[in-house]
Design a protein around this motif. Structure first.
Motif, mmCIF file in Angstrom:
data_model
loop_
_atom_site.group_PDB
_atom_site.id
_atom_site.type_symbol
_atom_site.label_atom_id
_atom_site.label_comp_id
_atom_site.label_asym_id
_atom_site.label_seq_id
_atom_site.Cartn_x
_atom_site.Cartn_y
_atom_site.Cartn_z
ATOM 1 N N PHE A 1 6.580 -84.152 -0.536
ATOM 2 C CA PHE A 1 7.269 -83.456 -1.619
ATOM 3 C C PHE A 1 8.129 -82.348 -1.022
ATOM 4 O O PHE A 1 7.599 -81.474 -0.330
ATOM 5 C CB PHE A 1 6.260 -82.840 -2.586
ATOM 6 C CG PHE A 1 5.262 -83.849 -3.126
ATOM 7 C CD1 PHE A 1 5.575 -84.619 -4.237
ATOM 8 C CD2 PHE A 1 4.027 -84.030 -2.503
ATOM 9 C CE1 PHE A 1 4.669 -85.544 -4.732
ATOM 10 C CE2 PHE A 1 3.109 -84.962 -2.994
ATOM 11 C CZ PHE A 1 3.433 -85.725 -4.108
ATOM 12 N N VAL A 2 9.406 -82.406 -1.297
ATOM 13 C CA VAL A 2 10.310 -81.441 -0.675
ATOM 14 C C VAL A 2 11.163 -80.736 -1.729
ATOM 15 O O VAL A 2 11.799 -81.391 -2.552
ATOM 16 C CB VAL A 2 11.269 -82.148 0.327
ATOM 17 C CG1 VAL A 2 12.144 -81.122 1.046
ATOM 18 C CG2 VAL A 2 10.491 -82.995 1.325
ATOM 19 N N ALA A 3 11.139 -79.421 -1.693
ATOM 20 C CA ALA A 3 12.136 -78.649 -2.442
ATOM 21 C C ALA A 3 13.019 -78.025 -1.371
ATOM 22 O O ALA A 3 12.586 -77.142 -0.630
ATOM 23 C CB ALA A 3 11.477 -77.576 -3.300
ATOM 24 N N ALA A 4 14.251 -78.529 -1.251
ATOM 25 C CA ALA A 4 15.152 -78.019 -0.208
ATOM 26 C C ALA A 4 15.529 -76.569 -0.530
ATOM 27 O O ALA A 4 15.101 -76.027 -1.557
ATOM 28 C CB ALA A 4 16.386 -78.907 -0.117
ATOM 29 N N ASP A 5 16.353 -75.954 0.306
ATOM 30 C CA ASP A 5 16.681 -74.533 0.145
ATOM 31 C C ASP A 5 17.102 -74.211 -1.297
ATOM 32 O O ASP A 5 17.942 -74.887 -1.882
ATOM 33 C CB ASP A 5 17.811 -74.132 1.104
ATOM 34 C CG ASP A 5 17.365 -74.233 2.563
ATOM 35 O OD1 ASP A 5 16.151 -74.497 2.796
ATOM 36 O OD2 ASP A 5 18.216 -74.078 3.457
ATOM 37 N N HIS A 6 16.479 -73.192 -1.847
ATOM 38 C CA HIS A 6 16.802 -72.691 -3.196
ATOM 39 C C HIS A 6 16.624 -73.726 -4.305
ATOM 40 O O HIS A 6 17.198 -73.600 -5.377
ATOM 41 C CB HIS A 6 18.215 -72.093 -3.233
ATOM 42 C CG HIS A 6 18.426 -71.080 -2.139
ATOM 43 N ND1 HIS A 6 17.844 -69.846 -2.185
ATOM 44 C CD2 HIS A 6 19.076 -71.163 -0.955
ATOM 45 C CE1 HIS A 6 18.154 -69.193 -1.076
ATOM 46 N NE2 HIS A 6 18.897 -69.973 -0.306
ATOM 47 N N ALA A 7 15.840 -74.736 -4.048
ATOM 48 C CA ALA A 7 15.558 -75.737 -5.076
ATOM 49 C C ALA A 7 14.245 -75.385 -5.756
ATOM 50 O O ALA A 7 13.497 -74.527 -5.290
ATOM 51 C CB ALA A 7 15.476 -77.122 -4.456
ATOM 52 N N LYS A 8 13.994 -76.041 -6.865
ATOM 53 C CA LYS A 8 12.747 -75.805 -7.577
ATOM 54 C C LYS A 8 12.098 -77.133 -7.949
ATOM 55 O O LYS A 8 12.770 -78.042 -8.436
ATOM 56 C CB LYS A 8 13.018 -74.987 -8.848
ATOM 57 C CG LYS A 8 11.742 -74.670 -9.604
ATOM 58 C CD LYS A 8 12.010 -73.819 -10.826
ATOM 59 C CE LYS A 8 10.706 -73.628 -11.595
ATOM 60 N NZ LYS A 8 10.911 -72.853 -12.816
#
Lengths: 467, 256
Positions: A204-211
């Motif tokens: 599970f990845v929330a990249a930079d500044h993602a939610k």
């Protein structure tokens, strides 16, 4: 495969059927299924080597001191052979009403496309299974899958990486804020007489500044003997936010082993709530690490147990960098002959100045036969930090019961409200009302209170009126 | 309204109340004063049925009914309310839900209709103004993380919502600054009507500047040693309690 292998010794035996199947798969490739790409086969090889270096855990290891692994060693598990296409009664009751984001369902280790729902996702968001991702998003997946595997410290997780059949892959690209939850439902079902094992690995990845908001459930049918050895890897990019709720409500004879590894980049916020409600033996290892400064992690846990369910929580939070914070609250309500362990360590490494880290474990025993082992630990090698930890084990406070009684609330209801409130203290950290309401129902069921006035305290806005 | 006759009570086998006689009628406000450890708070707790205390002798009649055979919750439903000296924190239980449950339990007992969430929210809004509490308090867990003053206000809010016949305030003034004291006392005065009665347990005369008692009683060593009008409180403020204590008690205090 379904033959019982000799057990050399109840704790040091290495002849575990789980391992046997994985070893065969790694060495000769998956039987009757498409071959793994070379990089994935290599990853499995690395994982198996790591597992061999670690060995099957024994009680001689501090982190495995209280859990009885004989049921794992003494059962001849075989892998599930094929997906379940027939209807599974009651499974849809576990679908989140307000999911709408997306739902991935895995039954017996296989992706169940007909039960999954990709919903409508913003462009660039990936919600798929690992096998598909290995084909369609190879480069992306390889950045994350099995991260730090050559330093894996947990044998079950290493074994999972060597043998996982599939699993969820969720990727939220930079600056995309996915408000609606992604639900992952892991389900095991089968006969009582045929012990089965499955292994899923989720990334599970929330990249930079993602939610990213996640809800992962590990469930199973009653009486079916199974072992789900799952591993989840969470990555929060710079300034990213992840809210993750994990629920383990295994079938009455199900064994659930889960390892969650969470990586926080600079200024990211991760809030995790791990709950366990049922199963024969459950173990949840959570590892938290930081790769940037000013990141914060909430790691909360809740066990509401009855019967002879055993739940073992092992957590490690590693503060390796300065200016990061963590907050941990694990609570347990234990009835009947249930048992739980909280073994949590916070390590503040030498350079991690200005760390602020709090850890608390509180337990409520509702019966004379319930047992709790609690070991909150701090290891601090830096000199300018704020750290606190503690633990309590006890019964309801008679002063609290009296306080409610003095407001006209009878003893039974007062006790129920206080017990429910004890759990709610953790549930309230979950931002989505739908997830809270779902958990509240399970809590009330386990407390035998589905019809009591307490239901009016459930956090669901449209809570049923029961008076 | 309440008649207390020759009441004896003990905690862990240690006698605390040694023969209290007190009658409180409708519309009256009685202040109970006395030195530390005299049994003031015990009297309040025995009235509401705190399980730590055992009544060994005497009787308590509430509207002619034997109060001592009622469970604490029943006493509350009959219309007795105690504001706690140390209100209990209840994590995870939201203040509104708690108040509504208590309110509806009483409505049910009185054979009155229970209120829905919306109806109750309206009632609560009204009551909030009595103690000058912001609405956000309602969304928080009962007393959790409240300051001392906020907890006491919350007690008075509960009293306003439950609308008891007899209010027992156990050192509600302790730990309050002067503004909070004024607010709390103002709230109590608004709740108090001629068909109700109040027992104020307090250490200091201060509270009585804002809530005027009809009677003042001094408890010492588990007995009422002096009763009088509101001027007695002023006299106590000036002279202390010593002059009222029996000879042997004064000696005991000196030795201590």
């Amino acid at each position: 495969m379904a033959t019982r292998l000799p057990i050399k010794d109840d704790v040091t035996g290495t002849a575990c059927t789980l391992e046997h199947a994985v070893r065969r798969q790694v060495e000769s490739g998956p039987e009757g299924k498409p071959q793994d790409p070379a990089w994935l086969a290599g990853l499995r090889r690395t994982a198996l080597d790591r597992y061999d270096a670690l060995g099957f855990p024994s009680r001689k290891l501090e982190a495995w001191k209280y859990i009885d692994l004989r049921p794992v060693l003494g059962t001849a598990f075989s892998p599930y052979e094929s997906p379940v296409t027939a209807e599974i009664p009651g499974i849809s009751a576990h679908y989140l009403a307000d999911a709408q984001g997306a739902r991935l369902v895995f039954v017996n280790g296989f992706l169940s496309p007909e039960r999954s729902d990709r919903g409508s996702l913003p462009e660039g968001v990936i919600v798929t299974d690992l096998l598909t991702a290995a084909r369609d998003h190879e480069a992306l997946l390889r950045q994350y899958l099995g991260h730090g595997l050559d330093e894996e410290s947990d044998a079950f997780s290493a074994l999972n990486a060597a043998g996982f059949s599939n699993g969820p892959f969720v990727y939220v690209p930079e600056n995309i804020r996915l408000e609606r939850p992604v639900q992952v439902l892991i389900f095991n079902t089968g006969e009582a007489s045929e012990p089965k094992a499955s292994a899923l690995r989720g990334v599970f990845v929330a990249a930079d500044h993602a939610k990213l908001t996640l809800f992962v459930q590990s469930l199973g049918t009653p009486d079916h003997v199974y072992l789900g050895n799952n591993a989840l890897e969470l990555f929060a990019g710079e300034g990213a936010k992840i809210n993750h709720t994990f629920l383990q409500a295994e079938g009455s004879r199900g064994m659930g082993f889960t390892t969650t590894r969470t990586h926080l980049a600079a200024q990211s916020r991760v809030s995790m709530t791990v709950a366990a409600m049922s199963g024969a033996v459950c173990r949840h290892n959570v590892f938290v690490s930081y790769s940037g400064e000013e990141a914060h992690c909430d790691l909360n846990g809740l066990n509401v147990l009855r019967g002879d369910t055993q739940v073992y929580n092992h957590t490690e939070i590693h503060h390796t960098l300065p200016n990061c914070t963590s907050q941990q609250l694990y609570k347990g309500i234990l009835d009947d002959k249930s048992r739980s362990e909280f073994d949590g360590i916070i390590v503040v490494h030498r350079d991690a100045q200005k760390t602020d880290s709090r850890q608390m474990n509180k337990n409520l025993l509702l019966s004379d036969d319930a047992r709790v082992f609690t070991r909150p630990q701090l290891k601090i090698d830096a000199d300018d930090v704020k750290c606190a930890h503690g633990a309590t084990v006890g019964q309801l406070d008679p002063e609290e019961v009296f306080y409610l009684a003095s407001r006209g609330i009878g003893q039974d209801v007062a006790e129920c409200i206080l017990t429910f409130g004890f759990a709610e203290d953790v549930v309230q950290f979950i931002p989505l009302p739908g997830i809270r309401a779902y958990l509240d129902q399970l809590i009330l069921t386990n407390l035998g209170q589905t019809n009591s006035p307490v239901t009016c305290f459930t956090t669901c806005e449209e809570c049923p009126e029961v008076h | 309204m309440i008649e207390i006759k020759n009441l004896h009570a003990e905690v862990n086998g240690i006698p605390i109340l040694k023969g209290i006689d007190l009658t409180v009628n409708k519309g009256e406000i009685h202040a109970i004063m006395g030195p530390n450890g005299s049994g003031k708070s015990t009297l309040a707790k025995v009235i509401v049925g705190h399980p730590a205390f055992t009544v060994t002798q005497g009787e308590v009649l509430f509207e002619g009914r034997n109060l001592l055979e009622l469970e604490p919750a029943e006493r509350s439903l009959e219309g007795i309310f105690m504001a706690f000296q140390y209100p209990v924190e209840i994590p995870g239980v939201n203040n509104t839900g708690f108040l509504r449950l208590a309110y509806n339990a009483r409505q049910k007992h009185l054979g009155q209709p229970e209120l829905s969430e919306d109806e109750f929210a309206k009632l609560l809004k009204e009551k909030l103004s009595i103690v000058e509490m912001p609405e956000e308090f309602l969304e928080r867990a009962v007393n959790e993380g409240f300051s001392g003053g906020e907890k006491k206000r919350n007690e008075i809010l509960q009293m306003a919502v439950l609308d008891p016949k007899l209010g027992v305030l156990d050192e509600t003034d302790s730990g309050l600054d002067i503004d909070a004291l004024r607010t709390v006392a103002g709230g109590v005065n608004q709740i108090m009507t001629p068909d109700k009665a109040l027992i104020l347990v307090t250490h200091y005369q201060r509270l009585l500047n804002y809530i005027t008692p009809d009677f003042v009683h001094v408890i010492s060593d588990g007995r009422i040693v002096k009763s009088g009008g509101k001027e007695l409180a002023l006299e106590l403020e000036e002279k202390g309690y010593d002059w009222l204590l029996p000879e042997e008690d004064r000696e005991k205090e000196l030795i201590q």
